[in-house]
Design an enzyme around this catalytic site. Structure first.
Site, PDB file in Angstrom:
ATOM      1  N   GLN A 136      13.713   3.110  15.010  1.00 16.11           N
ATOM      2  CA  GLN A 136      13.393   1.755  15.485  1.00 16.11           C
ATOM      3  C   GLN A 136      12.102   1.279  14.815  1.00 16.11           C
ATOM      4  O   GLN A 136      11.084   1.971  14.848  1.00 16.11           O
ATOM      5  CB  GLN A 136      13.224   1.729  17.014  1.00 16.11           C
ATOM      6  CG  GLN A 136      13.029   0.304  17.536  1.00 16.11           C
ATOM      7  CD  GLN A 136      12.928   0.222  19.062  1.00 16.11           C
ATOM      8  OE1 GLN A 136      12.937   1.239  19.763  1.00 16.11           O
ATOM      9  NE2 GLN A 136      12.841  -1.000  19.573  1.00 16.11           N
ATOM     10  N   HIS A 148      17.370  -4.713  20.151  1.00 18.34           N
ATOM     11  CA  HIS A 148      18.382  -5.359  19.317  1.00 18.34           C
ATOM     12  C   HIS A 148      19.569  -4.427  19.133  1.00 18.34           C
ATOM     13  O   HIS A 148      19.410  -3.214  19.029  1.00 18.34           O
ATOM     14  CB  HIS A 148      17.812  -5.800  17.967  1.00 18.34           C
ATOM     15  CG  HIS A 148      17.061  -4.729  17.237  1.00 18.34           C
ATOM     16  ND1 HIS A 148      15.770  -4.373  17.548  1.00 18.34           N
ATOM     17  CD2 HIS A 148      17.431  -3.928  16.210  1.00 18.34           C
ATOM     18  CE1 HIS A 148      15.371  -3.405  16.749  1.00 18.34           C
ATOM     19  NE2 HIS A 148      16.369  -3.104  15.923  1.00 18.34           N
TER      20      HIS A 148
HETATM   21  P1  AMP Z   1      15.489  -1.124  13.723  1.00 15.87           P
HETATM   22  O1  AMP Z   1      15.187  -0.179  12.594  1.00 15.87           O
HETATM   23  O2  AMP Z   1      16.629  -0.678  14.578  1.00 15.87           O
HETATM   24  O3  AMP Z   1      14.247  -1.476  14.525  1.00 15.87           O
HETATM   25  O4  AMP Z   1      16.011  -2.442  13.038  1.00 15.87           O
HETATM   26  C1  AMP Z   1      15.215  -3.521  12.670  1.00 15.87           C
HETATM   27  C2  AMP Z   1      16.037  -4.354  11.721  1.00 15.87           C
HETATM   28  O5  AMP Z   1      15.426  -5.634  11.620  1.00 15.87           O
HETATM   29  C3  AMP Z   1      16.131  -3.800  10.314  1.00 15.87           C
HETATM   30  O6  AMP Z   1      17.502  -3.575   9.984  1.00 15.87           O
HETATM   31  C4  AMP Z   1      15.499  -4.890   9.442  1.00 15.87           C
HETATM   32  O7  AMP Z   1      16.138  -5.050   8.206  1.00 15.87           O
HETATM   33  C5  AMP Z   1      15.649  -6.112  10.321  1.00 15.87           C
HETATM   34  N1  AMP Z   1      14.689  -7.174  10.098  1.00 15.87           N
HETATM   35  C6  AMP Z   1      13.352  -7.051   9.936  1.00 15.87           C
HETATM   36  N2  AMP Z   1      12.792  -8.263   9.789  1.00 15.87           N
HETATM   37  C7  AMP Z   1      13.792  -9.176   9.847  1.00 15.87           C
HETATM   38  C8  AMP Z   1      13.859 -10.593   9.757  1.00 15.87           C
HETATM   39  N3  AMP Z   1      12.770 -11.349   9.563  1.00 15.87           N
HETATM   40  N4  AMP Z   1      15.063 -11.197   9.878  1.00 15.87           N
HETATM   41  C9  AMP Z   1      16.176 -10.456  10.050  1.00 15.87           C
HETATM   42  N5  AMP Z   1      16.181  -9.111  10.164  1.00 15.87           N
HETATM   43  C10 AMP Z   1      15.012  -8.473  10.059  1.00 15.87           C
END
Ligand code: AMP
Ligand code: ZN
Length: 132
Positions: A112, A118
């Protein structure tokens, strides 16, 4: 209900209505642009900025909850809505027949990186198990 009363009520549940330092709260408030796919008063879906599959959508509650580890009984309905929106989007994206994956990373060992709950919806390619 005034904003102040609403904020008080939310903070009594143990989390703020919105965290201005939180990337996904800022997306939910429209302060940071995102490729929105679906929006309702409680839940928002947008495309991942660094997609790991042909379809990679993030589904979030508008309300700030840092991690599933912090969820309470009162969040059950909201989390159900995330999953229902995800399966509707899977159908709309055309990945339902082939299959898809829903992932929630909880905490740093799980990978995360954004501490606002999410649900990842991934599909459009074959996937291995176990995940890395
Ligand atoms: P996690 O590693 O489960 O916390 O996932 C976070 C996700 O957010 C990752 O897959 C990133 O690529 C995505 N992410 C980070 N910044 C953004 C953004 N500005 N818009 C869309 N997705 C994002
Ligand atoms: Zn947040």
């Amino acid at each position: 209900m005034t904003d102040r009363l609403l904020a008080t009520k939310e903070s009594e549940k143990g989390y703020p209505l919105a965290d201005t330092d939180c990337l996904f709260c800022r997306i939910a408030m429209g302060e940071i642009p995102a490729d929105l796919v679906r929006s309702d008063p409680e839940v928002l879906a947008f495309r991942d900025i660094n997609p790991q599959a042909p379809t990679h959508i993030l589904i979030i509650p508008r309300r700030h909850i840092a991690s599933v580890s912090e969820m309470t009984e009162g969040d059950a309905h909201l989390m159900g809505k995330l999953f229902l929106m995800a399966k509707d989007l899977a159908r709309e994206e055309g990945i339902s027949p082939g299959g898809y994956r829903m992932v929630v990373n909880a905490g740093s060992d799980a990978g995360q990186t954004v501490f606002h709950v999410h649900l990842h919806l991934l599909g459009g390619r074959g996937m291995g198990w176990p995940p890395g």
